[in-house]
Design an enzyme around this catalytic site. Structure first.
Site, PDB file in Angstrom:
ATOM      1  N   ALA A 143       0.824  -1.218   0.000  1.00 33.86           N
ATOM      2  CA  ALA A 143       0.000   0.000   0.000  1.00 33.86           C
ATOM      3  C   ALA A 143       0.858   1.268   0.000  1.00 33.86           C
ATOM      4  CB  ALA A 143      -0.930  -0.007   1.206  1.00 33.86           C
ATOM      5  N   HIS A 144       2.054   1.193   0.612  1.00 32.32           N
ATOM      6  CA  HIS A 144       2.932   2.380   0.640  1.00 32.32           C
ATOM      7  C   HIS A 144       3.419   2.737  -0.760  1.00 32.32           C
ATOM      8  CE1 HIS A 144       3.204   2.296   5.011  1.00 32.32           C
ATOM      9  NE2 HIS A 144       3.411   0.995   4.934  1.00 32.32           N
ATOM     10  N   LYS A 145       3.765   1.696  -1.521  1.00 37.93           N
ATOM     11  CA  LYS A 145       4.209   1.941  -2.893  1.00 37.93           C
ATOM     12  C   LYS A 145       3.098   2.607  -3.686  1.00 37.93           C
ATOM     13  CE  LYS A 145       7.264  -2.000  -3.809  1.00 37.93           C
ATOM     14  NZ  LYS A 145       7.470  -3.173  -4.672  1.00 37.93           N
TER      15      LYS A 145
ATOM     16  N   ASP B 208      10.007  -3.652  -8.323  1.00 37.61           N
ATOM     17  CA  ASP B 208      10.761  -4.295  -7.249  1.00 37.61           C
ATOM     18  C   ASP B 208      11.842  -3.331  -6.788  1.00 37.61           C
ATOM     19  OD1 ASP B 208      10.556  -6.790  -5.836  1.00 37.61           O
ATOM     20  OD2 ASP B 208      12.634  -7.159  -6.414  1.00 37.61           O
ATOM     21  N   THR B 209      11.982  -3.209  -5.478  1.00 35.25           N
ATOM     22  CA  THR B 209      12.929  -2.247  -4.906  1.00 35.25           C
ATOM     23  C   THR B 209      13.849  -2.953  -3.937  1.00 35.25           C
ATOM     24  OG1 THR B 209      11.433  -0.377  -5.171  1.00 35.25           O
ATOM     25  CG2 THR B 209      13.099  -0.165  -3.468  1.00 35.25           C
TER      26      THR B 209
ATOM     27  N   ASP C  90      13.200   3.467   5.257  1.00 37.03           N
ATOM     28  CA  ASP C  90      13.319   4.937   5.200  1.00 37.03           C
ATOM     29  C   ASP C  90      13.937   5.565   6.455  1.00 37.03           C
ATOM     30  OD1 ASP C  90      12.477   5.234   2.616  1.00 37.03           O
ATOM     31  OD2 ASP C  90      10.396   5.702   3.112  1.00 37.03           O
TER      32      ASP C  90
ATOM     33  N   HIS D 168      14.346   7.001  -5.604  1.00 35.62           N
ATOM     34  CA  HIS D 168      14.562   5.910  -6.562  1.00 35.62           C
ATOM     35  C   HIS D 168      13.280   5.601  -7.331  1.00 35.62           C
ATOM     36  CE1 HIS D 168      13.609   5.029  -2.441  1.00 35.62           C
ATOM     37  NE2 HIS D 168      12.973   3.926  -2.797  1.00 35.62           N
ATOM     38  N   ARG D 169      12.159   5.548  -6.604  1.00 37.61           N
ATOM     39  CA  ARG D 169      10.875   5.218  -7.237  1.00 37.61           C
ATOM     40  C   ARG D 169      10.471   6.331  -8.209  1.00 37.61           C
ATOM     41  NH1 ARG D 169       8.920   3.507  -3.031  1.00 37.61           N
ATOM     42  NH2 ARG D 169       9.269   1.339  -3.609  1.00 37.61           N
TER      43      ARG D 169
HETATM   44  P1  ITT Z   1       5.225  -6.044  -3.722  1.00 42.30           P
HETATM   45  O1  ITT Z   1       6.181  -7.148  -4.096  1.00 42.30           O
HETATM   46  O2  ITT Z   1       3.830  -6.513  -3.485  1.00 42.30           O
HETATM   47  O3  ITT Z   1       5.297  -4.894  -4.691  1.00 42.30           O
HETATM   48  P2  ITT Z   1       6.975  -5.741  -1.401  1.00 42.30           P
HETATM   49  O4  ITT Z   1       6.772  -5.015  -0.111  1.00 42.30           O
HETATM   50  O5  ITT Z   1       7.289  -7.203  -1.348  1.00 42.30           O
HETATM   51  O6  ITT Z   1       5.679  -5.430  -2.303  1.00 42.30           O
HETATM   52  P3  ITT Z   1       9.574  -5.174  -2.656  1.00 42.30           P
HETATM   53  O7  ITT Z   1       9.919  -6.608  -2.690  1.00 42.30           O
HETATM   54  O8  ITT Z   1       9.812  -4.354  -3.889  1.00 42.30           O
HETATM   55  O9  ITT Z   1       8.045  -4.953  -2.240  1.00 42.30           O
HETATM   56  O10 ITT Z   1      10.287  -4.362  -1.479  1.00 42.30           O
HETATM   57  C1  ITT Z   1      11.377  -4.795  -0.763  1.00 42.30           C
HETATM   58  C2  ITT Z   1      11.384  -4.156   0.588  1.00 42.30           C
HETATM   59  O11 ITT Z   1      12.113  -2.931   0.464  1.00 42.30           O
HETATM   60  C3  ITT Z   1       9.999  -3.813   1.125  1.00 42.30           C
HETATM   61  O12 ITT Z   1       9.613  -4.734   2.077  1.00 42.30           O
HETATM   62  C4  ITT Z   1      10.160  -2.452   1.751  1.00 42.30           C
HETATM   63  O13 ITT Z   1      10.152  -2.544   3.141  1.00 42.30           O
HETATM   64  C5  ITT Z   1      11.506  -1.943   1.245  1.00 42.30           C
HETATM   65  N1  ITT Z   1      11.259  -0.766   0.421  1.00 42.30           N
HETATM   66  C6  ITT Z   1      10.742  -0.706  -0.827  1.00 42.30           C
HETATM   67  N2  ITT Z   1      10.659   0.567  -1.236  1.00 42.30           N
HETATM   68  C7  ITT Z   1      11.123   1.341  -0.235  1.00 42.30           C
HETATM   69  C8  ITT Z   1      11.277   2.717  -0.034  1.00 42.30           C
HETATM   70  O14 ITT Z   1      10.919   3.592  -0.960  1.00 42.30           O
HETATM   71  N3  ITT Z   1      11.776   3.141   1.126  1.00 42.30           N
HETATM   72  C9  ITT Z   1      12.153   2.271   2.084  1.00 42.30           C
HETATM   73  N4  ITT Z   1      12.018   0.959   1.990  1.00 42.30           N
HETATM   74  C10 ITT Z   1      11.515   0.479   0.832  1.00 42.30           C
END
Ligand code: ITT
Length: 194
Positions: free
Chosen positions: A11-13, A68-69, A152, A177-178
């Site tokens: 939901a944060h994304k 994916d982040t 964060d 980054h996003r």
């Molecule tokens: P989806 O796969 O459903 O998109 P996820 O939470 O599993 O959601 P990711 O695998 O991309 O997403 O994220 C990896 C982790 O990195 C995630 O659990 C976040 O806590 C962290 N993360 C992602 N984006 C971030 C951001 O902008 N700032 C800080 N932490 C972030």
């Protein structure tokens, strides 16, 4: 209003992408009525972004996005990276992940790190493109701030004294980054529209 379907349960994304792209209707999996926990078994952020986008495309036959982040820490050879979500174990939360990372870096001088977001877009015809956004920075010595999510509170972007957790959300969304990956996606859409 153009609609973007994103294969995420985070939901944060979704909130951040809505803030970055107010002119688009952003739909996550839940908004689309899809209950799925997509298995992210790729070895790279690129693999996982594409796995998510392809999954949604298979279900909808519409243009689909996967994101994916990862947080890549130099002193840890790029870890947690693709393992960022489950760094502290299968049932861990953001707090556990932050604690583990701070523990790993206890006494470590070089705290250089970067956030990297990979966006995969699968077009209606099944062709796909990949876009990347990065922000360089440092891992803080302790947690600071309650804004944002995930890592964060322990990430200080270069050029700032505050963590993303201390930064106003709009400010993070201008340079994260996003935001950078989304900017490249928008450039691609502009080319498609020409
Ligand atoms: P989806 O796969 O459903 O998109 P996820 O939470 O599993 O959601 P990711 O695998 O991309 O997403 O994220 C990896 C982790 O990195 C995630 O659990 C976040 O806590 C962290 N993360 C992602 N984006 C971030 C951001 O902008 N700032 C800080 N932490 C972030």
């Amino acid at each position: 209003m153009k609609q973007l379907n994103i294969a995420t349960n985070n939901a944060h994304k979704i909130t951040e992408i809505r803030n970055i792209l107010p002119e688009f209707k952003i739909m996550g999996l839940k908004d689309l009525g899809i209950l799925a926990d997509i298995e992210e078994n790729g070895h790279t952020l690129e693999d996982n972004a594409l796995i998510k986008a392809k999954y949604l495309h298979r279900l909808t036959n519409e243009m689909s996005i996967g994101e994916d982040t990862g947080l890549e820490v130099k002193a840890l050879s790029g870890e947690p990276g693709v393992k960022s979500a489950r760094y502290a174990g299968p049932k861990c939360d953001a707090n556990d992940n932050q604690n583990k990372l701070l523990r790993q870096l206890e006494g470590v001088q070089d705290r250089t790190a970067r956030f990297r977001t990979v966006i995969a877009v699968v077009n209606r015809d099944g062709s796909f493109q990949i876009f990347e956004g990065k922000v360089n920075g440092q891992i803080s010595e302790s947690k600071r701030g309650t804004n944002g999510f995930g890592y964060d509170p322990i990430f200080i972007p270069d050029g700032y004294d505050m963590t993303f957790g201390e930064m106003a959300e709009d400010e993070k969304n201008k340079m994260s980054h996003r935001a950078r990956a989304v900017e490249k996606l928008m450039e691609y859409f502009k080319i498609l529209d020409q």
